[in-house]
Design an enzyme around this catalytic site. Structure first.
Site, PDB file in Angstrom:
ATOM      1  N   SER A  21      18.006   2.289   8.912  1.00 32.56           N
ATOM      2  CA  SER A  21      18.306   2.764   7.560  1.00 32.56           C
ATOM      3  C   SER A  21      17.088   2.675   6.652  1.00 32.56           C
ATOM      4  O   SER A  21      16.323   1.715   6.694  1.00 32.56           O
ATOM      5  CB  SER A  21      19.436   1.923   6.971  1.00 32.56           C
ATOM      6  OG  SER A  21      19.704   2.304   5.647  1.00 32.56           O
ATOM      7  N   LYS A  45      20.249   6.488   5.408  1.00 33.27           N
ATOM      8  CA  LYS A  45      19.711   5.913   4.175  1.00 33.27           C
ATOM      9  C   LYS A  45      20.805   5.136   3.461  1.00 33.27           C
ATOM     10  O   LYS A  45      21.932   5.604   3.359  1.00 33.27           O
ATOM     11  CB  LYS A  45      19.213   7.050   3.287  1.00 33.27           C
ATOM     12  CG  LYS A  45      18.656   6.616   1.945  1.00 33.27           C
ATOM     13  CD  LYS A  45      17.243   6.121   2.078  1.00 33.27           C
ATOM     14  CE  LYS A  45      16.667   5.688   0.729  1.00 33.27           C
ATOM     15  NZ  LYS A  45      17.156   4.374   0.281  1.00 33.27           N
ATOM     16  N   GLY A  46      20.464   3.947   2.981  1.00 28.84           N
ATOM     17  CA  GLY A  46      21.450   3.131   2.291  1.00 28.84           C
ATOM     18  C   GLY A  46      22.080   3.873   1.127  1.00 28.84           C
ATOM     19  O   GLY A  46      21.375   4.448   0.293  1.00 28.84           O
ATOM     20  N   CYS A 129      21.347  -7.185  -1.166  1.00 29.09           N
ATOM     21  CA  CYS A 129      21.414  -6.731  -2.549  1.00 29.09           C
ATOM     22  C   CYS A 129      21.787  -7.894  -3.466  1.00 29.09           C
ATOM     23  O   CYS A 129      22.496  -8.813  -3.055  1.00 29.09           O
ATOM     24  CB  CYS A 129      22.461  -5.626  -2.689  1.00 29.09           C
ATOM     25  SG  CYS A 129      22.079  -4.169  -1.709  1.00 29.09           S
ATOM     26  N   LYS A 164      24.140  -6.317   8.318  1.00 36.47           N
ATOM     27  CA  LYS A 164      22.687  -6.377   8.439  1.00 36.47           C
ATOM     28  C   LYS A 164      22.178  -7.620   7.732  1.00 36.47           C
ATOM     29  O   LYS A 164      22.307  -7.764   6.513  1.00 36.47           O
ATOM     30  CB  LYS A 164      22.052  -5.120   7.837  1.00 36.47           C
ATOM     31  CG  LYS A 164      20.552  -5.000   8.093  1.00 36.47           C
ATOM     32  CD  LYS A 164      20.043  -3.641   7.656  1.00 36.47           C
ATOM     33  CE  LYS A 164      18.581  -3.434   8.044  1.00 36.47           C
ATOM     34  NZ  LYS A 164      18.096  -2.083   7.673  1.00 36.47           N
ATOM     35  N   ILE A 190      16.226  -7.894  12.054  1.00 33.40           N
ATOM     36  CA  ILE A 190      16.186  -8.423  10.706  1.00 33.40           C
ATOM     37  C   ILE A 190      15.935  -7.309   9.695  1.00 33.40           C
ATOM     38  O   ILE A 190      15.319  -6.295  10.021  1.00 33.40           O
ATOM     39  CB  ILE A 190      15.074  -9.502  10.556  1.00 33.40           C
ATOM     40  CG1 ILE A 190      13.715  -8.902  10.896  1.00 33.40           C
ATOM     41  CG2 ILE A 190      15.378 -10.707  11.420  1.00 33.40           C
ATOM     42  CD1 ILE A 190      12.514  -9.834  10.639  1.00 33.40           C
TER      43      ILE A 190
END
Length: 303
Positions: A21, A45-46, A129, A164, A190
């Protein structure tokens, strides 16, 4: 030729290579180089609940053996992804993983619910986040945070759920175990390491955000160690990523315990890397007399 197919959380991939991603967009640009079916899957993509413009530039910079980025999750939002990008992706002959990010538990849950009614094959939680309700502490830096967000999303998510994990923690095994206990079907690791560089003449950080995520070959040994530790701790599949650039790296990561792989930063310097890695793994397996790539997973003989 050896069998390259793998299965992660009940989802079958025709080979273990997944585009990571944030490095592959939604695949349209790379489709100009090769059919996306050469990949086992794409972690898109996030995406966030609403459209995000991302951080101001400069937000990407090359570093020795890697790169720093603080793009800031620029994306068109989950509804645009479902309406515009997903129909195109369905035609590409590869598995689709929706990577979701947010600043509140409610954001994540709303997206997981929306995506559960779509043809995506798996949902990947980006838990690096900042949790705005907890003063900006990342969801993924404590066991409580990992377990809390995973459990909340698990309750509403009807797709296989992969978490993740951030490497910016004291014990990656504990984080993987917390995700597993809360209902994750797999973990991927990671994510990027937090890094910083400074321009000595302007005395300003080279990235506007001051710090950014370090990725690329520089982080590979850390990623191998953490994948090994996580795989030794949990029973769910581990998807390994972080600095994979060659077929030798891919084999090494699987030996450490990865059931599948994600490749990212290498795509910026060599868009053909997925093709080269797949071909190299095939040759290696044939030379070694190995019939299935799954035989590599966790086969390291630690001292």
């Amino acid at each position: 030729m050896a069998d390259l197919s793998v299965k992660v959380a009940g989802v079958s991939f025709h080979n273990p290579l997944i585009a990571a991603s944030g490095t592959f967009g939604f695949g349209r640009e790379y489709r100009e180089f090769y059919p996306l079916s050469v990949l086992g899957g794409i972690s898109c993509k996030g995406i966030t609940l609403q459209e995000r413009p991302g951080n101001p530039p400069p937000r990407i910079a090359e570093t020795p053996s890697g790169m720093l980025n603080a793009v800031g999750l620029q994306n068109p939002g989950v509804d645009h992804f479902i309406e515009k990008d997903l129909p195109w992706l369905q035609q590409q002959g590869t598995r689709i993983i929706a990577n979701i990010a947010g600043n509140t538990v409610e954001d994540y849950c709303a997206m997981a619910e929306k995506l559960s009614d779509t043809p995506v094959d798996m949902i990947e939680l980006n838990i690096s986040c900042p949790n705005v309700k907890q003063g900006g502490v990342q969801f993924g830096t404590t066991c409580e945070g990992v377990g809390g967000i995973t459990g909340a999303v698990r309750r509403v998510c009807r797709k296989p759920l992969m978490v993740k994990l951030s490497p910016n923690v004291t014990d990656i095994g504990e984080m993987a175990a917390a995700a597993e206990a809360a209902g994750a079907d797999a973990v991927s690791l990671i994510n990027t390491l937090t890094g910083m560089r400074i321009d000595i003449r302007t005395r300003r950080p080279i990235i506007h955000n001051n710090t950014g995520g370090l990725s690329g070959p520089a982080v590979f040994p850390v990623a191998v160690r953490m994948v090994w530790q996580a795989a030794s701790r949990v029973k769910i599949p581990v998807v390994g990523l972080g600095g994979i650039a060659t077929w030798q790296d891919a084999v090494e990561m699987m030996l450490a315990g990865a059931s599948a792989l994600q490749i990212g930063t290498v795509l910026f310097t060599d868009p053909m890397a997925p093709v080269k890695i797949t071909e190299g793994m095939n040759r290696f397996l044939d030379e070694q007399g190995i019939h299935s790539v799954t035989e590599l997973t966790g086969a390291v003989r630690a001292w």
